[in-house]
Design a protein around this motif. Sequence first.
Motif, PDB file in Angstrom:
ATOM      1  N   ASN A 111       0.815  -1.218   0.000  1.00 54.99           N
ATOM      2  CA  ASN A 111       0.000   0.000   0.000  1.00 54.99           C
ATOM      3  C   ASN A 111       0.846   1.264   0.000  1.00 54.99           C
ATOM      4  OD1 ASN A 111       0.982   0.036   2.613  1.00 54.99           O
ATOM      5  ND2 ASN A 111      -0.998  -0.229   3.625  1.00 54.99           N
ATOM      6  N   TRP A 112       2.134   1.122  -0.248  1.00 57.91           N
ATOM      7  CA  TRP A 112       3.013   2.280  -0.244  1.00 57.91           C
ATOM      8  C   TRP A 112       2.898   3.117  -1.519  1.00 57.91           C
ATOM      9  CZ3 TRP A 112       8.457   2.067   2.346  1.00 57.91           C
ATOM     10  CH2 TRP A 112       8.313   1.724   3.689  1.00 57.91           C
ATOM     11  N   GLY A 113       2.521   2.495  -2.631  1.00 59.41           N
ATOM     12  CA  GLY A 113       2.445   3.218  -3.898  1.00 59.41           C
ATOM     13  C   GLY A 113       3.764   3.123  -4.646  1.00 59.41           C
ATOM     14  N   ILE A 114       3.729   2.595  -5.867  1.00 59.64           N
ATOM     15  CA  ILE A 114       4.953   2.324  -6.605  1.00 59.64           C
ATOM     16  C   ILE A 114       5.725   3.595  -6.936  1.00 59.64           C
ATOM     17  CG2 ILE A 114       3.720   2.265  -8.806  1.00 59.64           C
ATOM     18  CD1 ILE A 114       6.864   0.241  -7.785  1.00 59.64           C
ATOM     19  N   ASP A 115       5.039   4.693  -7.267  1.00 62.97           N
ATOM     20  CA  ASP A 115       5.746   5.939  -7.601  1.00 62.97           C
ATOM     21  C   ASP A 115       6.498   6.472  -6.388  1.00 62.97           C
ATOM     22  OD1 ASP A 115       4.891   5.866 -10.234  1.00 62.97           O
ATOM     23  OD2 ASP A 115       3.130   7.132  -9.856  1.00 62.97           O
ATOM     24  N   SER A 116       5.862   6.416  -5.232  1.00 63.35           N
ATOM     25  CA  SER A 116       6.512   6.864  -4.003  1.00 63.35           C
ATOM     26  C   SER A 116       7.736   6.005  -3.695  1.00 63.35           C
ATOM     27  CB  SER A 116       5.517   6.800  -2.838  1.00 63.35           C
ATOM     28  OG  SER A 116       6.149   7.123  -1.613  1.00 63.35           O
ATOM     29  N   MET A 117       7.622   4.691  -3.910  1.00 62.55           N
ATOM     30  CA  MET A 117       8.751   3.809  -3.633  1.00 62.55           C
ATOM     31  C   MET A 117       9.902   4.040  -4.605  1.00 62.55           C
ATOM     32  SD  MET A 117       7.207   0.183  -2.247  1.00 62.55           S
ATOM     33  CE  MET A 117       5.918  -0.080  -3.471  1.00 62.55           C
ATOM     34  N   LYS A 118       9.589   4.298  -5.861  1.00 66.43           N
ATOM     35  CA  LYS A 118      10.648   4.602  -6.833  1.00 66.43           C
ATOM     36  C   LYS A 118      11.368   5.887  -6.462  1.00 66.43           C
ATOM     37  CE  LYS A 118       8.697   2.176 -10.836  1.00 66.43           C
ATOM     38  NZ  LYS A 118       8.058   2.316 -12.179  1.00 66.43           N
ATOM     39  N   ASN A 119      10.624   6.875  -5.990  1.00 70.62           N
ATOM     40  CA  ASN A 119      11.252   8.129  -5.550  1.00 70.62           C
ATOM     41  C   ASN A 119      12.160   7.881  -4.347  1.00 70.62           C
ATOM     42  OD1 ASN A 119       9.954   9.648  -7.512  1.00 70.62           O
ATOM     43  ND2 ASN A 119       8.235  10.193  -6.185  1.00 70.62           N
ATOM     44  N   GLY A 120      11.723   7.007  -3.443  1.00 68.80           N
ATOM     45  CA  GLY A 120      12.549   6.678  -2.287  1.00 68.80           C
ATOM     46  C   GLY A 120      13.831   5.991  -2.695  1.00 68.80           C
ATOM     47  N   LEU A 121      13.741   5.080  -3.648  1.00 65.02           N
ATOM     48  CA  LEU A 121      14.935   4.385  -4.125  1.00 65.02           C
ATOM     49  C   LEU A 121      15.892   5.373  -4.798  1.00 65.02           C
ATOM     50  CD1 LEU A 121      15.764   1.376  -4.013  1.00 65.02           C
ATOM     51  CD2 LEU A 121      14.997   1.174  -6.385  1.00 65.02           C
ATOM     52  N   ASP A 122      15.349   6.319  -5.551  1.00 62.82           N
ATOM     53  CA  ASP A 122      16.185   7.346  -6.203  1.00 62.82           C
ATOM     54  C   ASP A 122      16.904   8.204  -5.168  1.00 62.82           C
ATOM     55  OD1 ASP A 122      15.490   6.511  -8.738  1.00 62.82           O
ATOM     56  OD2 ASP A 122      13.892   8.005  -8.990  1.00 62.82           O
ATOM     57  N   LYS A 149      11.625  -6.941 -12.137  1.00 59.39           N
ATOM     58  CA  LYS A 149      11.549  -8.034 -11.170  1.00 59.39           C
ATOM     59  C   LYS A 149      11.810  -7.525  -9.753  1.00 59.39           C
ATOM     60  CE  LYS A 149      12.996 -11.721 -14.338  1.00 59.39           C
ATOM     61  NZ  LYS A 149      14.035 -12.750 -14.617  1.00 59.39           N
ATOM     62  N   PHE A 150      12.816  -6.671  -9.614  1.00 62.80           N
ATOM     63  CA  PHE A 150      13.167  -6.161  -8.293  1.00 62.80           C
ATOM     64  C   PHE A 150      12.029  -5.347  -7.691  1.00 62.80           C
ATOM     65  CE2 PHE A 150      15.159  -2.977  -5.483  1.00 62.80           C
ATOM     66  CZ  PHE A 150      15.839  -3.810  -4.620  1.00 62.80           C
ATOM     67  N   SER A 151      11.287  -4.642  -8.513  1.00 62.38           N
ATOM     68  CA  SER A 151      10.240  -3.753  -8.003  1.00 62.38           C
ATOM     69  C   SER A 151       8.887  -4.435  -7.870  1.00 62.38           C
ATOM     70  CB  SER A 151      10.104  -2.519  -8.909  1.00 62.38           C
ATOM     71  OG  SER A 151       9.733  -2.891 -10.228  1.00 62.38           O
ATOM     72  N   HIS A 165       5.300  -5.965  -4.994  1.00 61.35           N
ATOM     73  CA  HIS A 165       6.174  -4.856  -4.579  1.00 61.35           C
ATOM     74  C   HIS A 165       6.780  -5.091  -3.194  1.00 61.35           C
ATOM     75  CE1 HIS A 165       4.554  -2.773  -8.005  1.00 61.35           C
ATOM     76  NE2 HIS A 165       3.411  -2.438  -7.436  1.00 61.35           N
ATOM     77  N   GLY A 166       6.644  -6.306  -2.645  1.00 65.05           N
ATOM     78  CA  GLY A 166       7.118  -6.557  -1.286  1.00 65.05           C
ATOM     79  C   GLY A 166       8.619  -6.432  -1.130  1.00 65.05           C
ATOM     80  N   LEU A 167       9.380  -6.913  -2.114  1.00 64.04           N
ATOM     81  CA  LEU A 167      10.844  -6.822  -2.033  1.00 64.04           C
ATOM     82  C   LEU A 167      11.289  -5.369  -2.055  1.00 64.04           C
ATOM     83  CD1 LEU A 167      13.664  -8.025  -2.026  1.00 64.04           C
ATOM     84  CD2 LEU A 167      13.488  -8.344  -4.507  1.00 64.04           C
ATOM     85  N   LEU A 168      10.655  -4.552  -2.886  1.00 63.81           N
ATOM     86  CA  LEU A 168      11.017  -3.140  -2.957  1.00 63.81           C
ATOM     87  C   LEU A 168      10.666  -2.433  -1.653  1.00 63.81           C
ATOM     88  CD1 LEU A 168      12.036  -0.683  -4.494  1.00 63.81           C
ATOM     89  CD2 LEU A 168       9.768  -0.471  -5.558  1.00 63.81           C
TER      90      LEU A 168
END
Length: 324
Positions: A111-122, A149-151, A165-168
């Motif tokens: 429930n974190w949201g993929i866009d938010s998680m990508k920004n966090g990884l960046d 796959k990672f995301s 999205h659990g691994l991310l």
Amino acid sequence: MSIKQLKDINKNYISQTFEATVLMSDIKVKASKNGKRYADVIIQDSSKAMEVKYWDYEENEEFINSLSPENAINIKAVVGEYQGQIQITIKQIEKANMDNVNIGDLIPTSNWGIDSMKNGLDFFYEKVKSSHMKKLIDRMIFSNDYFKKFSTHPAARQVHHNFYHGLLQHTLEVLKFGYTVATTKKLSERQIERLIVMTMLHDWAKIIEYKALPSVGFTEEGTMLGHIFLGAHTTLNVINEIEDFDQDDKLIILNGILSHHGHLEFGSPVLPKTVEAQILHQADKMSGDIESIMSFMADQENEEDTFTTKLWNMGTDYYKKGIN
């Protein structure tokens, strides 16, 4: 009786029969003491995955083996109790009409949201300034071969972050916990870079170890070799392809990956030998343990008991009255 989601099932449903549309994501055939074969089946919808019993496997073996994780099924099942835990037993199974089903609605998702998680990884990616370490995570995390796959992969089969999205999400939690400790204890910039890199890569090989959702479980390679070896082995191979990779960084990053379970008896072939590796281990454990506890409590939030049942991997029950 119909239910909206699997997570709604609690002890108030004991002895009741319900109907649901789910995915059958894994099946393990076993034999009872009298030799009759039955199946432990993992079913899932968007709210959770759970293991259930199917005692009539022998009579319906051909039909059950024709089902795949990509095909939804309609089930009729009864809620029971075994050793203080809810036990679901499937009574009837039939294929669902896929015209009426969206598979995405039946896969548990962060429930974190993929866009938010990508920004966090960046955010953490930009903290890595050394070119050789940046090349390493570019190839293993951000390349076209691996990023999808990672995301999207889960981080576990059942215990924690076992969702899309659990691994991310797990990796980001460990990055946040570790970075907080590292900056609080004033580690050097080089130490923080190494910590970020080893954290991004510590569970990387779960994209090899686990099947992609909606399937659940281990691949043959994952069963035979495990994510710790696969991760360290792949990382070493990529490091050896990067010109002039610093030897200290190489050893420290590899030790962090190999030792992140923290103890030999927990599957790590070596112990943490640096501050960075110890921080990674503690942050990894915190992420996994807290997610395990919170998801377990959420599963039992509708039950009237003051405490949850015993969470097997933590060895205790948990107090529920103070969570709202």
